[in-house]
Design a protein around this motif. Structure first.
Motif, PDB file in Angstrom:
ATOM      1  N   THR A 184       0.840  -1.205   0.000  1.00 27.06           N
ATOM      2  CA  THR A 184       0.000   0.000   0.000  1.00 27.06           C
ATOM      3  C   THR A 184       0.873   1.253   0.000  1.00 27.06           C
ATOM      4  OG1 THR A 184      -1.775  -1.165   1.128  1.00 27.06           O
ATOM      5  CG2 THR A 184      -1.810   1.233   1.271  1.00 27.06           C
ATOM      6  N   ILE A 185       1.932   1.224   0.799  1.00 27.37           N
ATOM      7  CA  ILE A 185       2.856   2.367   0.821  1.00 27.37           C
ATOM      8  C   ILE A 185       3.429   2.591  -0.582  1.00 27.37           C
ATOM      9  CG2 ILE A 185       5.182   3.036   1.586  1.00 27.37           C
ATOM     10  CD1 ILE A 185       4.437   1.923   4.353  1.00 27.37           C
ATOM     11  N   MET A 186       3.820   1.483  -1.229  1.00 27.92           N
ATOM     12  CA  MET A 186       4.445   1.604  -2.554  1.00 27.92           C
ATOM     13  C   MET A 186       3.468   2.194  -3.579  1.00 27.92           C
ATOM     14  SD  MET A 186       6.436  -2.053  -2.485  1.00 27.92           S
ATOM     15  CE  MET A 186       7.069  -2.021  -4.155  1.00 27.92           C
ATOM     16  N   VAL A 187       2.216   1.699  -3.556  1.00 28.94           N
ATOM     17  CA  VAL A 187       1.234   2.182  -4.536  1.00 28.94           C
ATOM     18  C   VAL A 187       0.822   3.612  -4.203  1.00 28.94           C
ATOM     19  CG1 VAL A 187      -1.053   1.818  -5.505  1.00 28.94           C
ATOM     20  CG2 VAL A 187       0.416  -0.131  -5.039  1.00 28.94           C
ATOM     21  N   ALA A 188       0.660   3.899  -2.898  1.00 32.26           N
ATOM     22  CA  ALA A 188       0.270   5.253  -2.514  1.00 32.26           C
ATOM     23  C   ALA A 188       1.358   6.247  -2.920  1.00 32.26           C
ATOM     24  CB  ALA A 188       0.003   5.322  -1.008  1.00 32.26           C
ATOM     25  N   SER A 189       2.609   5.817  -2.854  1.00 31.83           N
ATOM     26  CA  SER A 189       3.692   6.693  -3.307  1.00 31.83           C
ATOM     27  C   SER A 189       3.518   7.043  -4.777  1.00 31.83           C
ATOM     28  CB  SER A 189       5.048   6.004  -3.122  1.00 31.83           C
ATOM     29  OG  SER A 189       5.497   6.136  -1.803  1.00 31.83           O
ATOM     30  N   VAL A 190       3.117   6.032  -5.564  1.00 31.75           N
ATOM     31  CA  VAL A 190       2.892   6.285  -6.987  1.00 31.75           C
ATOM     32  C   VAL A 190       1.726   7.255  -7.155  1.00 31.75           C
ATOM     33  CG1 VAL A 190       2.236   5.239  -9.200  1.00 31.75           C
ATOM     34  CG2 VAL A 190       3.803   4.019  -7.672  1.00 31.75           C
ATOM     35  N   ALA A 191       0.622   6.987  -6.450  1.00 37.69           N
ATOM     36  CA  ALA A 191      -0.604   7.761  -6.656  1.00 37.69           C
ATOM     37  C   ALA A 191      -0.545   9.152  -6.035  1.00 37.69           C
ATOM     38  CB  ALA A 191      -1.798   6.986  -6.080  1.00 37.69           C
ATOM     39  N   MET A 192       0.139   9.287  -4.892  1.00 39.51           N
ATOM     40  CA  MET A 192       0.073  10.534  -4.147  1.00 39.51           C
ATOM     41  C   MET A 192       1.326  11.396  -4.299  1.00 39.51           C
ATOM     42  SD  MET A 192      -2.829   9.791  -2.468  1.00 39.51           S
ATOM     43  CE  MET A 192      -3.111  10.174  -0.755  1.00 39.51           C
ATOM     44  N   THR A 193       2.426  10.813  -4.698  1.00 39.23           N
ATOM     45  CA  THR A 193       3.662  11.611  -4.804  1.00 39.23           C
ATOM     46  C   THR A 193       4.237  11.581  -6.219  1.00 39.23           C
ATOM     47  OG1 THR A 193       4.165  11.021  -2.518  1.00 39.23           O
ATOM     48  CG2 THR A 193       5.944  12.006  -3.791  1.00 39.23           C
ATOM     49  N   ILE A 194       4.541  10.361  -6.700  1.00 41.40           N
ATOM     50  CA  ILE A 194       5.293  10.282  -7.953  1.00 41.40           C
ATOM     51  C   ILE A 194       4.496  10.869  -9.122  1.00 41.40           C
ATOM     52  CG2 ILE A 194       6.392   8.679  -9.583  1.00 41.40           C
ATOM     53  CD1 ILE A 194       6.954   6.821  -7.145  1.00 41.40           C
ATOM     54  N   ILE A 195       3.267  10.394  -9.307  1.00 39.29           N
ATOM     55  CA  ILE A 195       2.471  10.864 -10.450  1.00 39.29           C
ATOM     56  C   ILE A 195       2.059  12.336 -10.288  1.00 39.29           C
ATOM     57  CG2 ILE A 195       0.292  10.532 -11.710  1.00 39.29           C
ATOM     58  CD1 ILE A 195       2.301   8.414 -12.494  1.00 39.29           C
ATOM     59  N   PRO A 196       1.516  12.780  -9.121  1.00 38.94           N
ATOM     60  CA  PRO A 196       1.168  14.201  -8.993  1.00 38.94           C
ATOM     61  C   PRO A 196       2.374  15.122  -9.224  1.00 38.94           C
ATOM     62  CG  PRO A 196       0.250  12.953  -7.175  1.00 38.94           C
ATOM     63  CD  PRO A 196       1.118  12.005  -7.930  1.00 38.94           C
ATOM     64  N   ASN A 197       3.543  14.725  -8.703  1.00 39.50           N
ATOM     65  CA  ASN A 197       4.730  15.570  -8.920  1.00 39.50           C
ATOM     66  C   ASN A 197       5.082  15.639 -10.405  1.00 39.50           C
ATOM     67  OD1 ASN A 197       4.725  15.769  -6.183  1.00 39.50           O
ATOM     68  ND2 ASN A 197       6.851  15.140  -5.889  1.00 39.50           N
ATOM     69  N   GLN A 198       4.962  14.489 -11.072  1.00 42.62           N
ATOM     70  CA  GLN A 198       5.255  14.494 -12.499  1.00 42.62           C
ATOM     71  C   GLN A 198       4.285  15.410 -13.249  1.00 42.62           C
ATOM     72  OE1 GLN A 198       5.389  10.405 -13.805  1.00 42.62           O
ATOM     73  NE2 GLN A 198       7.557  10.276 -13.299  1.00 42.62           N
ATOM     74  N   ARG A 199       3.019  15.386 -12.818  1.00 40.66           N
ATOM     75  CA  ARG A 199       2.023  16.258 -13.456  1.00 40.66           C
ATOM     76  C   ARG A 199       2.375  17.728 -13.264  1.00 40.66           C
ATOM     77  NH1 ARG A 199      -1.789  13.453 -15.619  1.00 40.66           N
ATOM     78  NH2 ARG A 199      -2.601  11.621 -14.553  1.00 40.66           N
ATOM     79  N   LYS A 200       2.784  18.065 -12.039  1.00 42.09           N
ATOM     80  CA  LYS A 200       3.153  19.466 -11.771  1.00 42.09           C
ATOM     81  C   LYS A 200       4.335  19.868 -12.647  1.00 42.09           C
ATOM     82  CE  LYS A 200       1.665  19.362  -6.998  1.00 42.09           C
ATOM     83  NZ  LYS A 200       2.217  18.990  -5.690  1.00 42.09           N
ATOM     84  N   ILE A 201       5.281  18.932 -12.811  1.00 47.65           N
ATOM     85  CA  ILE A 201       6.458  19.234 -13.637  1.00 47.65           C
ATOM     86  C   ILE A 201       6.011  19.491 -15.076  1.00 47.65           C
ATOM     87  CG2 ILE A 201       8.581  18.245 -14.619  1.00 47.65           C
ATOM     88  CD1 ILE A 201       8.953  16.775 -11.917  1.00 47.65           C
ATOM     89  N   VAL A 202       5.151  18.621 -15.593  1.00 49.09           N
ATOM     90  CA  VAL A 202       4.670  18.788 -16.972  1.00 49.09           C
ATOM     91  C   VAL A 202       3.911  20.107 -17.100  1.00 49.09           C
ATOM     92  CG1 VAL A 202       3.072  17.863 -18.691  1.00 49.09           C
ATOM     93  CG2 VAL A 202       4.623  16.322 -17.486  1.00 49.09           C
ATOM     94  N   ASP A 203       3.074  20.424 -16.094  1.00 50.11           N
ATOM     95  CA  ASP A 203       2.304  21.673 -16.151  1.00 50.11           C
ATOM     96  C   ASP A 203       3.216  22.889 -16.223  1.00 50.11           C
ATOM     97  OD1 ASP A 203      -0.035  20.359 -16.181  1.00 50.11           O
ATOM     98  OD2 ASP A 203      -0.503  20.632 -14.038  1.00 50.11           O
ATOM     99  N   SER A 204       4.252  22.914 -15.355  1.00 51.48           N
ATOM    100  CA  SER A 204       5.110  24.107 -15.415  1.00 51.48           C
ATOM    101  C   SER A 204       5.844  24.178 -16.738  1.00 51.48           C
ATOM    102  CB  SER A 204       6.094  24.203 -14.248  1.00 51.48           C
ATOM    103  OG  SER A 204       6.250  23.035 -13.576  1.00 51.48           O
ATOM    104  N   LEU A 205       6.197  23.016 -17.300  1.00 52.88           N
ATOM    105  CA  LEU A 205       6.880  23.041 -18.594  1.00 52.88           C
ATOM    106  C   LEU A 205       5.977  23.619 -19.671  1.00 52.88           C
ATOM    107  CD1 LEU A 205       8.628  19.558 -18.503  1.00 52.88           C
ATOM    108  CD2 LEU A 205       9.678  21.800 -18.273  1.00 52.88           C
ATOM    109  N   LEU A 206       4.711  23.214 -19.629  1.00 47.78           N
ATOM    110  CA  LEU A 206       3.766  23.711 -20.632  1.00 47.78           C
ATOM    111  C   LEU A 206       3.625  25.221 -20.526  1.00 47.78           C
ATOM    112  CD1 LEU A 206       1.017  20.931 -20.569  1.00 47.78           C
ATOM    113  CD2 LEU A 206       2.690  21.418 -22.367  1.00 47.78           C
ATOM    114  N   LYS A 207       3.761  25.736 -19.278  1.00 48.68           N
ATOM    115  CA  LYS A 207       3.649  27.176 -19.085  1.00 48.68           C
ATOM    116  C   LYS A 207       4.971  27.881 -19.358  1.00 48.68           C
ATOM    117  CE  LYS A 207       0.511  26.752 -15.286  1.00 48.68           C
ATOM    118  NZ  LYS A 207       0.769  26.726 -13.850  1.00 48.68           N
ATOM    119  N   GLY A 208       5.990  27.110 -19.726  1.00 48.21           N
ATOM    120  CA  GLY A 208       7.294  27.692 -20.003  1.00 48.21           C
ATOM    121  C   GLY A 208       8.068  28.044 -18.756  1.00 48.21           C
ATOM    122  N   GLU A 209       7.647  27.502 -17.609  1.00 47.13           N
ATOM    123  CA  GLU A 209       8.379  27.790 -16.367  1.00 47.13           C
ATOM    124  C   GLU A 209       9.367  26.670 -16.078  1.00 47.13           C
ATOM    125  OE1 GLU A 209       5.189  27.833 -13.643  1.00 47.13           O
ATOM    126  OE2 GLU A 209       4.323  29.708 -14.386  1.00 47.13           O
TER     127      GLU A 209
END
Ligand code: HEC
Length: 402
Positions: A184-209
């Motif tokens: 559960t810890i491993m999957v929650a890390s994917v769902a709550m940290t790894i993927i959301p952080n990746q999304r934030k990274i992609v979002d800032s890139l799209l905004k040119g930041e």
């Protein structure tokens, strides 16, 4: 009909769980390997942190890793997350079908702690939730900035939890609980940290930041933890087929040693894939830990328990053995079990005729003498230590027939 449907539902869920787990672990191993094998040289394009060449299936792959972002974000970007989610969903389904719905057989051992199925399930669910909350807080706290210390504290907590759960649940229940908590810890890390952080990274890139580098670092830290936890989790998941692992007095210590083996073996491969000197010492540690597990598993469950025939019992007549088995085992282990909730002979083991009983002598010894895995639910049919002694003497004498 409902028995047949139930059995197949169980099998189907298990099938899906194993497949999803293979896909998840496979992609996780692959990306850690890829990351470690990337090489830097001067001809790399701007923003590229490393390159690797691979050959597979008749073709050559040229992998490059963009540390920050490619100049243009491609339209199609593959995310790796459903392998993890599907593993967790199917795993939870199995936990519910097996351990929660049949808590008195699988999760509870009345000789360990006499709790109701509802209480056992509540403790298990609370453990799954709290495990993640504590782990997440630890990673985000100042402790999370010191990987070695975080690992040491995490290991100590895990051993303490293993000890605690083996004092609450049956041995196999405790093992599944710890495995499910880590999973559960491993999957929650994917769902709550790894993927959301990746999304934030992609979002800032799209905004040119420029994305916050801490986002990537946090995701990376979790994914390294996941990599190191994989081997112990797989051991815990398949351990319920091996009573020597879960039904021994030292089962909690065996968990600790398995974590040591899993982590050292991963460390060996991770170092090699990074083209660092191979830490061959890790195999010595793993082998020593494994031998210690074998030794500990042979220790009797309780001081009084009879893995060898008691002094009084030198010879056992087959008639005595048959009577014991018929009165303590056959209500479940029969062509038509009479035990409520047991639809077909568990694991196909039938113990009714003399031939069947002799044929399973070794399994009877493992399950009911060397360990107290059977009768399940903490000796639900009250097999006495004396009777276990009789079974021990019979097996030691070569399991003679009538
Ligand atoms: C209340 C029902 C019940 C009773 C009584 C019972 N068993 Fe079992 N037995 C089970 C179940 C359920 C399983 C399957 C466990 C699993 O899924 O791993 C099982 C599995 C087994 C296996 C196969 C283990 C494997 O993984 O291959 C053996 C051997 C066995 N029992 C022996 C015994 C013996 C010997 C006794 C009597 C001393 C006994 N059982 C009493 C329910 C019972």
């Amino acid at each position: 009909m409902s028995i047949i449907a139930g059995e197949w539902a169980n099998f189907l869920i298990r099938w899906v769980h194993v497949i999803a787990g293979i896909a998840w672990i496979g992609s996780s191993f692959y990306f850690v390997h890829l990351d470690l094998s990337l090489r830097k040289h001067d001809k790399l394009a701007a923003g590229v942190g490393g390159e690797a060449w691979q050959v597979h299936g008749g073709g050559f792959y040229n992998m490059v890793k963009y540390m920050v972002a490619p100049p243009h974000l491609p339209k199609e970007l593959t995310w790796f997350k459903w392998e993890a989610y599907a593993t967790w969903i199917s795993g939870m389904a199995m936990l519910i079908v097996m351990y929660y719905a049949q808590a008195d057989l699988y999760l509870i051992d009345r000789t360990v702690l006499d709790i109701s199925p509802a209480a056992a399930v509540a403790i298990s669910v609370a453990g799954l939730v709290l495990g993640w909350v504590v782990y997440d807080l630890m990673c985000k706290s100042p402790l999370g900035r010191n990987d070695a210390l975080l690992g040491a504290v995490g290991f100590a907590l895990l051993v303490a939890l293993s000890y605690g759960f083996t004092k609450v649940f049956s041995g196999r229940g405790a093992y599944i609980q710890i495995g499910a908590m880590i999973g559960t810890i491993m999957v929650a890390s994917v769902a709550m940290t790894i993927i959301p952080n990746q999304r934030k990274i992609v979002d800032s890139l799209l905004k040119g930041e420029t994305p916050d580098p801490r986002l990537g670092a946090a995701g990376k830290q979790r994914s390294v933890h996941n990599n190191y936890l994989t081997l112990p989790v797989v051991f815990l998941m398949i351990s319920n087929h091996y009573p020597l692992a879960f039904a021994s007095r030292w089962n909690w210590l065996i968990v600790a040693l398995v974590v040591v083996i899993g982590v050292t073996v991963r460390h060996f491969y991770n170092s090699r894939h990074a083209h660092k000197p191979s830490p061959w010492w890790t195999w010595a540690v793993a082998a020593a830990a494994f031998l210690a597990i074998v030794f500990l598993s042979g220790q009797p469950l309780q001081k009084s328990a009879a893995a060898t025939p008691a002094d009084g019992v030198q010879k056992a007549a087959f008639a005595d053995v048959q009577e014991i088995v018929i009165s303590r085992c056959s209500m479940c282990h029969a062509a038509e079990p009479v035990w409520d909730g047991v639809g077909v002979a568990p694991k196909g083991v039938m113990l009714e005729t003399p031939e069947q009983i002799r044929q399973h002598a070794r399994a009877i010894w493992l399950q009911a003498v060397a360990t107290h895995a059977m009768p399940p639910g903490g000796n639900i049919t009250e097999l006495s230590d004396e009777d276990r002694s009789v079974l021990a003497a019979w097996v030691q004498a070569g399991a003679p027939g009538p």
